[in-house]
Design a protein around this motif. Structure first.
Motif, PDB file in Angstrom:
ATOM      1  N   ARG A 254      10.828  -0.235  30.561  1.00  0.00           N
ATOM      2  CA  ARG A 254      11.570  -1.491  30.487  1.00  0.00           C
ATOM      3  C   ARG A 254      13.062  -1.242  30.233  1.00  0.00           C
ATOM      4  NH1 ARG A 254       9.904  -6.494  26.489  1.00  0.00           N
ATOM      5  NH2 ARG A 254      11.661  -7.870  26.971  1.00  0.00           N
ATOM      6  N   GLY A 255      13.901  -2.053  30.873  1.00  0.00           N
ATOM      7  CA  GLY A 255      15.325  -2.001  30.593  1.00  0.00           C
ATOM      8  C   GLY A 255      16.016  -0.765  31.132  1.00  0.00           C
ATOM      9  N   ASN A 256      15.569  -0.263  32.286  1.00  0.00           N
ATOM     10  CA  ASN A 256      16.252   0.850  32.929  1.00  0.00           C
ATOM     11  C   ASN A 256      17.003   0.338  34.159  1.00  0.00           C
ATOM     12  OD1 ASN A 256      15.589   3.872  31.914  1.00  0.00           O
ATOM     13  ND2 ASN A 256      13.952   2.482  31.293  1.00  0.00           N
ATOM     14  N   VAL A 278       4.884  -1.081  31.627  1.00  0.00           N
ATOM     15  CA  VAL A 278       5.882  -2.074  31.235  1.00  0.00           C
ATOM     16  C   VAL A 278       7.149  -1.778  32.034  1.00  0.00           C
ATOM     17  CG1 VAL A 278       7.188  -3.089  29.347  1.00  0.00           C
ATOM     18  CG2 VAL A 278       4.885  -2.202  28.929  1.00  0.00           C
ATOM     19  N   ILE A 279       7.525  -2.707  32.905  1.00  0.00           N
ATOM     20  CA  ILE A 279       8.617  -2.446  33.849  1.00  0.00           C
ATOM     21  C   ILE A 279       9.656  -3.569  33.855  1.00  0.00           C
ATOM     22  CG2 ILE A 279       7.416  -3.561  35.782  1.00  0.00           C
ATOM     23  CD1 ILE A 279       8.475  -1.370  37.606  1.00  0.00           C
ATOM     24  N   ALA A 280       9.522  -4.537  32.982  1.00  0.00           N
ATOM     25  CA  ALA A 280      10.443  -5.679  32.934  1.00  0.00           C
ATOM     26  C   ALA A 280      11.880  -5.221  32.697  1.00  0.00           C
ATOM     27  CB  ALA A 280      10.018  -6.642  31.824  1.00  0.00           C
ATOM     28  N   GLU A 281      12.823  -6.090  33.058  1.00  0.00           N
ATOM     29  CA  GLU A 281      14.251  -5.848  32.846  1.00  0.00           C
ATOM     30  C   GLU A 281      14.783  -4.662  33.651  1.00  0.00           C
ATOM     31  OE1 GLU A 281      15.256  -5.837  28.671  1.00  0.00           O
ATOM     32  OE2 GLU A 281      13.903  -7.508  28.258  1.00  0.00           O
ATOM     33  N   VAL A 285      12.469  -5.727  39.616  1.00  0.00           N
ATOM     34  CA  VAL A 285      11.615  -6.880  39.310  1.00  0.00           C
ATOM     35  C   VAL A 285      12.066  -8.113  40.099  1.00  0.00           C
ATOM     36  CG1 VAL A 285      10.950  -8.479  37.473  1.00  0.00           C
ATOM     37  CG2 VAL A 285      10.952  -6.015  37.044  1.00  0.00           C
ATOM     38  N   ASP A 286      13.352  -8.238  40.331  1.00  0.00           N
ATOM     39  CA  ASP A 286      13.891  -9.375  41.074  1.00  0.00           C
ATOM     40  C   ASP A 286      14.065  -9.076  42.558  1.00  0.00           C
ATOM     41  OD1 ASP A 286      14.183 -10.925  38.707  1.00  0.00           O
ATOM     42  OD2 ASP A 286      16.017  -9.824  38.243  1.00  0.00           O
ATOM     43  N   ALA A 287      13.977  -7.797  42.924  1.00  0.00           N
ATOM     44  CA  ALA A 287      14.268  -7.406  44.304  1.00  0.00           C
ATOM     45  C   ALA A 287      13.034  -7.413  45.199  1.00  0.00           C
ATOM     46  CB  ALA A 287      14.907  -6.020  44.321  1.00  0.00           C
ATOM     47  N   VAL A 288      11.868  -7.112  44.662  1.00  0.00           N
ATOM     48  CA  VAL A 288      10.647  -7.007  45.463  1.00  0.00           C
ATOM     49  C   VAL A 288       9.500  -7.661  44.692  1.00  0.00           C
ATOM     50  CG1 VAL A 288      11.405  -4.836  46.498  1.00  0.00           C
ATOM     51  CG2 VAL A 288       9.969  -4.782  44.446  1.00  0.00           C
ATOM     52  N   ASP A 305       3.478  -5.282  32.405  1.00  0.00           N
ATOM     53  CA  ASP A 305       4.252  -6.037  31.426  1.00  0.00           C
ATOM     54  C   ASP A 305       3.284  -6.724  30.460  1.00  0.00           C
ATOM     55  OD1 ASP A 305       6.627  -5.142  32.499  1.00  0.00           O
ATOM     56  OD2 ASP A 305       6.726  -6.784  33.948  1.00  0.00           O
ATOM     57  N   LYS A 306       3.484  -8.014  30.195  1.00  0.00           N
ATOM     58  CA  LYS A 306       2.648  -8.692  29.207  1.00  0.00           C
ATOM     59  C   LYS A 306       1.394  -9.324  29.814  1.00  0.00           C
ATOM     60  CE  LYS A 306       6.533  -9.805  26.159  1.00  0.00           C
ATOM     61  NZ  LYS A 306       7.275 -10.883  25.446  1.00  0.00           N
ATOM     62  N   GLU A 307       1.296  -9.284  31.150  1.00  0.00           N
ATOM     63  CA  GLU A 307       0.220  -9.997  31.810  1.00  0.00           C
ATOM     64  C   GLU A 307      -0.873  -9.065  32.312  1.00  0.00           C
ATOM     65  OE1 GLU A 307       0.060 -13.228  31.801  1.00  0.00           O
ATOM     66  OE2 GLU A 307       2.023 -13.394  30.827  1.00  0.00           O
TER      67      GLU A 307
END
Length: 317
Positions: A254-256, A278-281, A285-288, A305-307
């Motif tokens: 996350r956050g990288n 966990v890959i958020a941020e 995440v917004d690109a694909v 992530d959380k789901e």
């Protein structure tokens, strides 16, 4: 596991003391460390009265009916000189946190130490420190000091090692020969740029959040690693993950700075083991449609992530 799945039961918790700092607090503690050394602050030498006040946990020493206190709490005492401690050879649990200590040589006689906490002090180096004398030491925390390298650090019996909130720039000296029993290693909030240097095949949990890591290297020797925490670094790709990491179940990136789906391709090396990612941020995440992309690479994943991963998602992927 949750997004903050990096809290483990430490000896502090077993002894009924405060739990270790949650993620994100290390930086604040480091700031406190740098701020507390001030000419206006009065420091006090360690004396017998202070020691007696901090003693607890009376136990048998092994010599017939002889008993001694084996736990000593000296945190928050504004100490610089701890020479008076040298005669208390039966101490097994020692807390020296939040003082101004830079030299641990007075502890050389404490060969029964099992647990040592020296957080938020003025330690700059492990050189010429008596760590080699602590052959039974299992838990060591030197968080939020001024350590810049690991030279001189040894611990044949250490199972948990916490070095968060220092200024370590490179991993060196962490060899299996010197740390054969090391299971948990905390290096959050340092200045690492790469993961190269770990020769610890028995390590289970590795926490490297809040560094400056750009490259994943040298991970092939972490064969038994189950948790790898890399949150808030500078990774643009996951190249460096390898099939030798056959036990990895939890990966937090996350956050990288991972921006493209292709940068995730190395995840396929973890097909046989990884359960949580966990890959958020990350920009990806917004690109694909990242969940589907990840599931194509890792169809066995249980959570992203959380789901939790749903059966529909898995089928569509």
């Amino acid at each position: 596991m949750s997004d903050n799945d990096d809290v483990y039961l430490s000896p502090e918790e077993q002894l009924g003391e405060d739990a270790p700092a949650e993620e994100g607090e290390e930086g604040e503690e480091a700031d406190k460390t740098s701020e507390k050394v001030s000419p206006q602050i009065q420091v006090f030498p360690l004396n017998k009265e202070i020691i007696i006040e901090g003693l607890s946990l009376l136990c048998q020493t092994g010599k017939k009916l002889e008993h001694a206190f084996i736990k000593l709490d000296l945190k928050d005492r504004a100490l610089t000189d701890i020479i008076a401690i040298s005669s208390y050879i039966h101490i097994r649990f020692l807390d020296l946190s939040n003082n101004y200590i830079s030299d641990l040589s007075p502890l050389a006689s404490m060969t029964h130490l099992l647990w040592l906490k020296v957080d938020r002090n003025s330690m700059k180096s492990f050189k010429e420190q008596p760590l080699s004398e602590f052959t039974f030491l299992q838990w060591l925390s030197v968080a939020s000091n001024q350590i810049v390298d690991m030279e001189g650090l040894v611990g044949p019996s250490i199972e948990t090692l916490i070095l968060s909130g220092n200024s370590i720039q490179k991993i060196n000296g962490l060899r299996n020969a010197d740390f054969a029993n090391l299971v948990i290693l905390e290096l959050r909030g340092n200045q690492l740029e790469t993961t190269s240097g770990f020769d610890l095949p028995n390590l289970r949990k590795l926490y490297l959040a809040q560094n400056f890591i750009k490259r994943l290297e040298g991970l092939e020797k972490l064969e038994r690693l189950t948790t790898l925490h890399l949150r808030d670094n500078q990774l643009e790709t996951l190249e460096g993950l390898c099939p030798e990491m056959k036990s990895l179940q939890y990966l937090n990136i996350r956050g990288n700075a991972i921006a493209e789906g292709d940068a995730l391709r190395s995840l396929h090396f973890l097909t046989s083991s990884l359960k949580t990612l966990v890959i958020a941020e990350n920009p990806v995440v917004d690109a694909v449609p990242y969940r589907q992309t990840v599931l194509i690479l890792l169809p066995q994943l249980e959570r992203i992530d959380k789901e939790p991963v749903t059966l529909t998602e898995r089928t569509e992927a």
